[in-house]
Design a protein around this motif. Structure first.
Motif, PDB file in Angstrom:
ATOM      1  N   UNK A  98       0.826  -1.221   0.000  1.00 16.32           N
ATOM      2  CA  UNK A  98       0.000   0.000   0.000  1.00 16.32           C
ATOM      3  C   UNK A  98       0.854   1.262   0.000  1.00 16.32           C
ATOM      4  N   UNK A  99       0.241   2.374  -0.395  1.00 22.19           N
ATOM      5  CA  UNK A  99       0.930   3.665  -0.428  1.00 22.19           C
ATOM      6  C   UNK A  99       1.207   4.159   0.990  1.00 22.19           C
ATOM      7  N   UNK A 100       2.239   4.973   1.106  1.00 21.46           N
ATOM      8  CA  UNK A 100       2.601   5.561   2.395  1.00 21.46           C
ATOM      9  C   UNK A 100       2.452   7.074   2.303  1.00 21.46           C
ATOM     10  N   UNK A 101       2.353   7.708   3.485  1.00 18.31           N
ATOM     11  CA  UNK A 101       2.304   9.173   3.539  1.00 18.31           C
ATOM     12  C   UNK A 101       3.704   9.694   3.824  1.00 18.31           C
ATOM     13  N   UNK A 102       4.292  10.374   2.833  1.00 13.87           N
ATOM     14  CA  UNK A 102       5.664  10.844   2.979  1.00 13.87           C
ATOM     15  C   UNK A 102       5.936  11.910   1.933  1.00 13.87           C
ATOM     16  N   UNK A 103       7.101  12.485   2.015  1.00  3.85           N
ATOM     17  CA  UNK A 103       7.605  13.362   0.954  1.00  3.85           C
ATOM     18  C   UNK A 103       8.489  12.504   0.056  1.00  3.85           C
ATOM     19  N   UNK A 104       8.071  12.222  -1.178  1.00  2.16           N
ATOM     20  CA  UNK A 104       8.826  11.275  -2.013  1.00  2.16           C
ATOM     21  C   UNK A 104      10.257  11.720  -2.290  1.00  2.16           C
ATOM     22  N   UNK A 105      10.474  13.014  -2.485  1.00  3.72           N
ATOM     23  CA  UNK A 105      11.831  13.489  -2.778  1.00  3.72           C
ATOM     24  C   UNK A 105      12.761  13.284  -1.582  1.00  3.72           C
ATOM     25  N   UNK A 106      12.272  13.605  -0.385  1.00  2.27           N
ATOM     26  CA  UNK A 106      13.114  13.432   0.801  1.00  2.27           C
ATOM     27  C   UNK A 106      13.322  11.956   1.113  1.00  2.27           C
ATOM     28  N   UNK A 107      12.259  11.134   0.932  1.00  2.00           N
ATOM     29  CA  UNK A 107      12.407   9.701   1.173  1.00  2.00           C
ATOM     30  C   UNK A 107      13.401   9.097   0.189  1.00  2.00           C
ATOM     31  N   UNK A 108      13.408   9.598  -1.036  1.00  2.05           N
ATOM     32  CA  UNK A 108      14.380   9.119  -2.022  1.00  2.05           C
ATOM     33  C   UNK A 108      15.809   9.360  -1.548  1.00  2.05           C
ATOM     34  N   UNK A 109      16.051  10.540  -0.952  1.00  2.00           N
ATOM     35  CA  UNK A 109      17.381  10.819  -0.400  1.00  2.00           C
ATOM     36  C   UNK A 109      17.717   9.862   0.735  1.00  2.00           C
ATOM     37  N   UNK A 110      16.743   9.583   1.582  1.00  2.00           N
ATOM     38  CA  UNK A 110      16.970   8.663   2.702  1.00  2.00           C
ATOM     39  C   UNK A 110      17.383   7.289   2.191  1.00  2.00           C
ATOM     40  N   UNK A 111      16.603   6.733   1.271  1.00  3.37           N
ATOM     41  CA  UNK A 111      16.876   5.380   0.775  1.00  3.37           C
ATOM     42  C   UNK A 111      18.188   5.330   0.015  1.00  3.37           C
ATOM     43  N   UNK A 112      18.480   6.367  -0.753  1.00  2.00           N
ATOM     44  CA  UNK A 112      19.757   6.384  -1.480  1.00  2.00           C
ATOM     45  C   UNK A 112      20.936   6.385  -0.508  1.00  2.00           C
ATOM     46  N   UNK A 113      20.836   7.179   0.568  1.00  2.00           N
ATOM     47  CA  UNK A 113      21.911   7.205   1.561  1.00  2.00           C
ATOM     48  C   UNK A 113      22.075   5.855   2.248  1.00  2.00           C
ATOM     49  N   UNK A 114      20.957   5.236   2.611  1.00  2.00           N
ATOM     50  CA  UNK A 114      21.027   3.958   3.318  1.00  2.00           C
ATOM     51  C   UNK A 114      21.580   2.856   2.423  1.00  2.00           C
ATOM     52  N   UNK A 115      21.140   2.812   1.163  1.00  2.00           N
ATOM     53  CA  UNK A 115      21.645   1.777   0.254  1.00  2.00           C
ATOM     54  C   UNK A 115      23.131   1.997  -0.024  1.00  2.00           C
ATOM     55  N   UNK A 116      23.526   3.251  -0.238  1.00  2.00           N
ATOM     56  CA  UNK A 116      24.956   3.534  -0.473  1.00  2.00           C
ATOM     57  C   UNK A 116      25.791   3.120   0.728  1.00  2.00           C
ATOM     58  N   UNK A 117      25.296   3.373   1.927  1.00  5.49           N
ATOM     59  CA  UNK A 117      26.029   2.974   3.126  1.00  5.49           C
ATOM     60  C   UNK A 117      26.116   1.455   3.233  1.00  5.49           C
ATOM     61  N   UNK A 118      25.014   0.762   2.909  1.00  7.70           N
ATOM     62  CA  UNK A 118      25.033  -0.702   2.950  1.00  7.70           C
ATOM     63  C   UNK A 118      25.990  -1.273   1.908  1.00  7.70           C
ATOM     64  N   UNK A 119      26.038  -0.674   0.724  1.00 14.19           N
ATOM     65  CA  UNK A 119      26.954  -1.152  -0.311  1.00 14.19           C
ATOM     66  C   UNK A 119      28.407  -0.977   0.112  1.00 14.19           C
ATOM     67  N   UNK A 120      28.674   0.071   0.869  1.00 17.17           N
ATOM     68  CA  UNK A 120      30.054   0.344   1.276  1.00 17.17           C
ATOM     69  C   UNK A 120      30.593  -0.775   2.167  1.00 17.17           C
ATOM     70  N   UNK A 121      29.718  -1.374   2.963  1.00 15.98           N
ATOM     71  CA  UNK A 121      30.185  -2.357   3.939  1.00 15.98           C
ATOM     72  C   UNK A 121      29.834  -3.800   3.574  1.00 15.98           C
ATOM     73  N   UNK A 122      28.935  -3.997   2.629  1.00 13.00           N
ATOM     74  CA  UNK A 122      28.526  -5.357   2.292  1.00 13.00           C
ATOM     75  C   UNK A 122      29.648  -6.088   1.564  1.00 13.00           C
ATOM     76  N   UNK A 123      29.866  -7.370   1.862  1.00 14.42           N
ATOM     77  CA  UNK A 123      30.870  -8.145   1.113  1.00 14.42           C
ATOM     78  C   UNK A 123      30.433  -8.319  -0.345  1.00 14.42           C
TER      79      UNK A 123
END
Length: 354
Positions: free
Chosen positions: A235-260
């Motif tokens: 289902x859809x969520x209530x959020x600001x899509x542009x800001x959430x996009x920044x959040x997810x991009x930061x989290x995925x980039x951080x996970x990629x940095x440390x993932x084997x």
């Protein structure tokens, strides 16, 4: 007279000073033949102390003056006059007033010291932030700027003949360095806007899979660099899509940095089982993880725990991610990944009626 106490506390102190002494009269007047003046003074002194603790010197003096007047009028012979017929009574009343002033002054000084300590702590925190920022600017921001400058200088140099491939490589180096510099500056500006409450937030119904797709496109992830587990019927969520996009991009980039290399990060979205009306996004890596004692420190600006080899960031990614998540009325918490690693969990409210 109010010292450094707040206006609200002073008003409450004056209310105690004015209201409490008359309340004692119906209790003490019937007992004045059995209690001496010293006992009455002690009870009125309790009121003065209460007024001082609440409102400082001013209310304490009001309570002392009112209490002294009531003591003289109701509890010293001759009754119902403002004459004091015995020296001992004069001494007791003077001591009563002195103690009131001393107690009020002590409370006022304590309040001033508490405010001074809070101000000193704020200044110290600001100094630490400035020092960290200067360190970041001195290295992390200067590094991509130096790379871009060197590439442009090489392109402009007339002393060296460059092949087309060499030119392309220098241009690519300059472009990458300027992109990194732009990202660092944007992160600093966004964090400052968050702290100032000046970042615009536009909440609306948002399809999570679309936001996640744009975040991965911005990162330019290669196939299989991230494993996705997002239901089609989420289902859809209530959020600001542009800001959430920044959040997810930061989290995925951080996970990629440390993932084997053989275990890419996993991004999983699901309706929260234990929190009705919310959706959770899990960004999972199987890297070295973060000790429980340090899990909150990673959200502080300029922190790069366990990332000593990284020289292309100033430790703002997770601080910005949490700030942006809270700005869109969400929650970002770290959890240990079963088997080792770190899982970042973003919790977002569902769109009403979804």
């Amino acid at each position: 007279m109010g010292g450094n106490l707040s206006r609200r506390r002073r008003a409450a102190g004056y209310a105690v000073a004015v209201a409490a002494p008359p309340v004692l009269l119906p209790v003490l007047v019937p007992l004045r033949d059995r209690l001496n003046l010293a006992s009455d003074v002690v009870l009125f002194l309790v009121v003065v102390v209460m007024a001082a603790l609440v409102g400082g010197v001013g209310p304490a003096l009001v309570a002392a003056v009112l209490g002294a007047g009531l003591l003289v009028f109701w509890f010293t012979v001759p009754y119902h006059t403002f004459e004091v017929g015995h020296v001992d009574n004069v001494v007791a009343l003077v001591a009563f007033a002195v103690v009131a002033i001393v107690v009020g002054s002590v409370v006022d000084v304590s309040a001033r010291r508490a405010e001074d300590a809070a101000a000193a702590a704020e200044i110290e925190a600001a100094d630490r932030m400035r020092a960290a920022l200067l360190t970041a600017v001195g290295h992390d921001l200067r590094t991509p700027l130096a790379a871009a400058k060197a590439s442009v200088s090489g392109l402009r140099s007339r002393d060296v003949t460059l092949s087309p491939d060499d030119r392309d490589e220098l241009l690519a180096t300059a472009d990458d360095a300027l992109d990194r510099l732009t990202g660092l500056v944007e992160s600093l500006l966004d964090l400052s806007r968050l702290q100032a409450g000046a970042l615009p937030v536009r909440i609306r119904a948002t399809a999570l899979d679309e936001v996640l797709a744009r975040a991965l496109d911005d990162l330019g992830v290669a196939p299989r660099a991230v494993v996705l587990d997002v239901p089609d019927d989420l289902p859809a969520v209530r959020t600001d899509p542009a800001l959430l996009e920044r959040v997810l991009a930061n989290l995925v980039a951080n996970a990629q940095r440390f993932a084997p290399a053989d275990r890419p990060p996993l991004v999983r979205a699901q309706v929260a089982a234990d929190r009705p009306g919310t959706v959770e996004v899990h960004v999972v890596d199987h890297g070295p993880g973060v000790p429980a004692a340090d899990q909150e420190r990673i959200f502080l600006p300029f922190q790069r725990l366990g990332d000593a080899d990284n020289t292309t960031g100033i430790g703002l990614g997770l601080a910005l991610a949490r700030g942006l998540t809270e700005a869109v009325h969400g929650e970002l918490v770290p959890r240990p990944t079963p088997g080792g690693g770190l899982t970042m969990v973003v919790t977002l409210p569902l769109e009403e009626g979804a």
